[in-house]
Write an enzyme that holds these catalytic residues in place. Sequence first.
Site, mmCIF file in Angstrom:
data_model
loop_
_atom_site.group_PDB
_atom_site.id
_atom_site.type_symbol
_atom_site.label_atom_id
_atom_site.label_comp_id
_atom_site.label_asym_id
_atom_site.label_seq_id
_atom_site.Cartn_x
_atom_site.Cartn_y
_atom_site.Cartn_z
ATOM 1 N N HIS A 34 91.495 -59.067 -62.096
ATOM 2 C CA HIS A 34 90.412 -58.136 -62.434
ATOM 3 C C HIS A 34 90.413 -57.899 -63.943
ATOM 4 O O HIS A 34 91.382 -58.205 -64.631
ATOM 5 C CB HIS A 34 90.667 -56.759 -61.816
ATOM 6 N N GLU A 116 95.340 -56.353 -62.867
ATOM 7 C CA GLU A 116 94.287 -55.890 -63.762
ATOM 8 C C GLU A 116 94.627 -56.283 -65.191
ATOM 9 O O GLU A 116 95.716 -55.986 -65.678
ATOM 10 C CB GLU A 116 94.169 -54.355 -63.708
ATOM 11 N N ASP A 165 84.020 -58.934 -62.467
ATOM 12 C CA ASP A 165 85.268 -59.166 -63.191
ATOM 13 C C ASP A 165 86.097 -60.287 -62.548
ATOM 14 O O ASP A 165 85.936 -60.536 -61.354
ATOM 15 C CB ASP A 165 86.081 -57.857 -63.290
HETATM 16 ZN ZN LIG Z 1 87.987 -55.736 -60.058
#
Ligand SMILES: [Zn+2]
Length: 176
Positions: A34, A116, A165
Amino acid sequence: MINQEGWLEQSNKIPSPNFDDRPKNTEIKLIVIHNISLPPENFNPANIEKLFLNKLDFDSHEYFKEIQDLKVSSHFLIDREGQITQFVSVYKRAWHAGKSNFKNEDNCNDFSLGIEMIGSDNSIFENKQYASLKKLIKSLKKVFPKILEDNIVGHSDIAPGRKTDPGPFFDWTKIR
Ligand SMILES: [Zn+2]
């Protein structure tokens, strides 16, 4: 190295309350990448950490009202310096993918790990971030051999139309 409890040894550890058990006998076989910035385009990790701890002051920024009461987490966060922070044990289910599907299986949170990268759909990522990501993936693959090359995807791949993303600036060649 991932320890027996599922925590990466060389990481910051900030345990999030936003996790639960994976369904019984789930094989972990997917990595979801992400991007995140809070508020959008702000690459300071402080607000993201607060979000994952349910401690973000939703009145402190106009944008935060949009994500109010959202309970989310990710296993890992890689900041712009390449520093890795872990919020949830890899053996537990973090809440990062939402409604999703990978190869005809729904609810990717059940069988995936979320990573992330601090960044956005509008800017390049730092080489230090790719270097840490690559090392992290290597450590995870050692523990979970079902994570094959094809099983490392972007959020947009498992939630098309809903998520964009890690975005067009994420360079997949740097981790393959
Ligand atoms: Zn995401």
